[in-house]
Write a protein that holds these residues in place. Structure first.
Motif, PDB file in Angstrom:
ATOM      1  N   SER A  74       2.742  -2.296   4.675  1.00 42.36           N
ATOM      2  CA  SER A  74       1.695  -3.270   4.365  1.00 42.36           C
ATOM      3  C   SER A  74       1.901  -3.819   2.962  1.00 42.36           C
ATOM      4  O   SER A  74       2.585  -3.216   2.136  1.00 42.36           O
ATOM      5  N   LEU A  75       1.299  -4.964   2.720  1.00 37.30           N
ATOM      6  CA  LEU A  75       1.297  -5.597   1.408  1.00 37.30           C
ATOM      7  C   LEU A  75      -0.146  -5.627   0.929  1.00 37.30           C
ATOM      8  O   LEU A  75      -1.041  -6.003   1.692  1.00 37.30           O
ATOM      9  N   THR A  76      -0.388  -5.230  -0.308  1.00 38.56           N
ATOM     10  CA  THR A  76      -1.726  -5.268  -0.894  1.00 38.56           C
ATOM     11  C   THR A  76      -1.682  -6.059  -2.192  1.00 38.56           C
ATOM     12  O   THR A  76      -0.767  -5.886  -2.994  1.00 38.56           O
ATOM     13  N   GLN A  77      -2.679  -6.921  -2.363  1.00 36.65           N
ATOM     14  CA  GLN A  77      -2.832  -7.681  -3.601  1.00 36.65           C
ATOM     15  C   GLN A  77      -4.296  -7.623  -4.012  1.00 36.65           C
ATOM     16  O   GLN A  77      -5.184  -7.802  -3.178  1.00 36.65           O
ATOM     17  N   LEU A  94     -11.527  -8.643  -5.223  1.00 37.28           N
ATOM     18  CA  LEU A  94     -11.138  -8.751  -3.821  1.00 37.28           C
ATOM     19  C   LEU A  94      -9.852  -7.984  -3.590  1.00 37.28           C
ATOM     20  O   LEU A  94      -8.966  -7.956  -4.452  1.00 37.28           O
ATOM     21  N   THR A  95      -9.752  -7.371  -2.424  1.00 39.04           N
ATOM     22  CA  THR A  95      -8.535  -6.713  -1.976  1.00 39.04           C
ATOM     23  C   THR A  95      -8.018  -7.477  -0.762  1.00 39.04           C
ATOM     24  O   THR A  95      -8.780  -7.784   0.157  1.00 39.04           O
ATOM     25  N   LEU A  96      -6.742  -7.787  -0.768  1.00 33.01           N
ATOM     26  CA  LEU A  96      -6.065  -8.450   0.341  1.00 33.01           C
ATOM     27  C   LEU A  96      -5.016  -7.481   0.866  1.00 33.01           C
ATOM     28  O   LEU A  96      -4.215  -6.947   0.090  1.00 33.01           O
ATOM     29  N   VAL A  97      -5.017  -7.237   2.180  1.00 32.47           N
ATOM     30  CA  VAL A  97      -3.998  -6.398   2.810  1.00 32.47           C
ATOM     31  C   VAL A  97      -3.390  -7.190   3.957  1.00 32.47           C
ATOM     32  O   VAL A  97      -4.117  -7.733   4.796  1.00 32.47           O
ATOM     33  N   ILE A  98      -2.062  -7.264   3.962  1.00 35.77           N
ATOM     34  CA  ILE A  98      -1.338  -7.948   5.041  1.00 35.77           C
ATOM     35  C   ILE A  98      -0.490  -6.917   5.775  1.00 35.77           C
ATOM     36  O   ILE A  98       0.271  -6.165   5.162  1.00 35.77           O
ATOM     37  N   ASP A 122       4.619 -15.129   8.331  1.00 32.32           N
ATOM     38  CA  ASP A 122       5.392 -15.162   9.570  1.00 32.32           C
ATOM     39  C   ASP A 122       6.308 -13.937   9.669  1.00 32.32           C
ATOM     40  O   ASP A 122       6.480 -13.192   8.698  1.00 32.32           O
ATOM     41  N   GLU A 123       6.872 -13.735  10.849  1.00 32.47           N
ATOM     42  CA  GLU A 123       7.703 -12.550  11.097  1.00 32.47           C
ATOM     43  C   GLU A 123       8.905 -12.477  10.164  1.00 32.47           C
ATOM     44  O   GLU A 123       9.251 -11.397   9.667  1.00 32.47           O
ATOM     45  N   ALA A 124       9.542 -13.618   9.905  1.00 32.34           N
ATOM     46  CA  ALA A 124      10.718 -13.620   9.029  1.00 32.34           C
ATOM     47  C   ALA A 124      10.346 -13.169   7.615  1.00 32.34           C
ATOM     48  O   ALA A 124      11.105 -12.417   6.978  1.00 32.34           O
ATOM     49  N   THR A 125       9.191 -13.589   7.132  1.00 30.45           N
ATOM     50  CA  THR A 125       8.750 -13.180   5.794  1.00 30.45           C
ATOM     51  C   THR A 125       8.418 -11.691   5.771  1.00 30.45           C
ATOM     52  O   THR A 125       8.783 -10.986   4.825  1.00 30.45           O
ATOM     53  N   CYS A 126       7.754 -11.210   6.816  1.00 27.47           N
ATOM     54  CA  CYS A 126       7.461  -9.769   6.897  1.00 27.47           C
ATOM     55  C   CYS A 126       8.765  -8.967   6.875  1.00 27.47           C
ATOM     56  O   CYS A 126       8.881  -7.979   6.138  1.00 27.47           O
ATOM     57  N   ASP A 127       9.751  -9.401   7.677  1.00 25.75           N
ATOM     58  CA  ASP A 127      11.054  -8.718   7.697  1.00 25.75           C
ATOM     59  C   ASP A 127      11.697  -8.746   6.317  1.00 25.75           C
ATOM     60  O   ASP A 127      12.227  -7.736   5.849  1.00 25.75           O
ATOM     61  N   ALA A 130       1.757  -7.491  -6.717  1.00 22.08           N
ATOM     62  CA  ALA A 130       1.490  -7.116  -5.326  1.00 22.08           C
ATOM     63  C   ALA A 130       2.205  -5.799  -5.023  1.00 22.08           C
ATOM     64  O   ALA A 130       3.258  -5.499  -5.591  1.00 22.08           O
ATOM     65  N   GLN A 131       1.636  -5.023  -4.117  1.00 23.69           N
ATOM     66  CA  GLN A 131       2.178  -3.712  -3.759  1.00 23.69           C
ATOM     67  C   GLN A 131       2.619  -3.718  -2.301  1.00 23.69           C
ATOM     68  O   GLN A 131       1.909  -4.224  -1.433  1.00 23.69           O
TER      69      GLN A 131
END
Length: 184
Positions: A173-176, A117-121, A15-20, A87-88
């Protein structure tokens, strides 16, 4: 695998709050991410990065774990065993023409060989930057990842991908990476 099975998209993964919170918590800890295999390579990658682990962000880590388990069950069916790397969080700046040229996330080191697997948020709002598209190239079909904030994309770590040059603003971005026995 056909190209449409080479990735999956999860809208609203965070959610937006977590991204912030992630940007605000880790934004001051960013260091040069222009190293590739220990060498300065700003022509290949120009970004700032930092890392976080489960003890720093247990709720985010649980969310990622659940997302990966469901996506792997429904799409990939890989033999996964662990998150062997933290996580990066990355920042690509328009002032620096931040980018990461075409690459895969599977490498020569023991840990990189086991990436499956690569996850990007996407952490930034799309109107906070220009350029900076995450693009996948599974089998010669270039796919632009969604830019909507909080959206995740998962793909096999061997798929070629890049972050196109960021021309204005900041893209976070977040990568895991998810690990298992190496592909054979």
């Amino acid at each position: 695998m056909f190209p449409e099975q080479m990735y999956t998209i999860i809208p609203g993964a965070l959610d937006e709050a977590t991204c912030d919170r992630l940007i605000n918590s880790f934004g001051d800890e960013l260091d040069d991410g222009g190293l590739v295999q220990g060498q300065s390579a700003s022509h290949i990658r120009r970004s700032k990065i930092t890392w976080f682990n489960e003890s720093q962000e247990p709720v985010v880590t649980r969310c990622i774990t659940d997302m990966v388990a469901e996506a792997n069950r429904n799409v990939f069916d890989f033999s996964l065993s662990e998150f062997a790397e933290d996580a990066q969080i990355a920042c690509y700046s328009g002032d620096q023409r931040g980018h990461y040229d075409w690459h895969s996330d599977v490498g020569a080191s023991d840990i990189a060989r086991r990436r499956k697997l690569t996850l990007v948020i996407q952490l930034s709002e799309p109107d906070q930057y220009e350029g900076g598209l995450l693009q996948l190239n599974p089998g010669g079909h270039i796919i632009d990842a969604p830019m909507e904030r909080g959206t995740a994309i998962l793909f096999p770590s061997f798929v070629l991908h890049r972050v196109a040059p960021t021309t204005a603003g900041l893209r976070y971005s977040l990568t895991q990476w998810v690990h298992g026995t190496p592909f054979r």
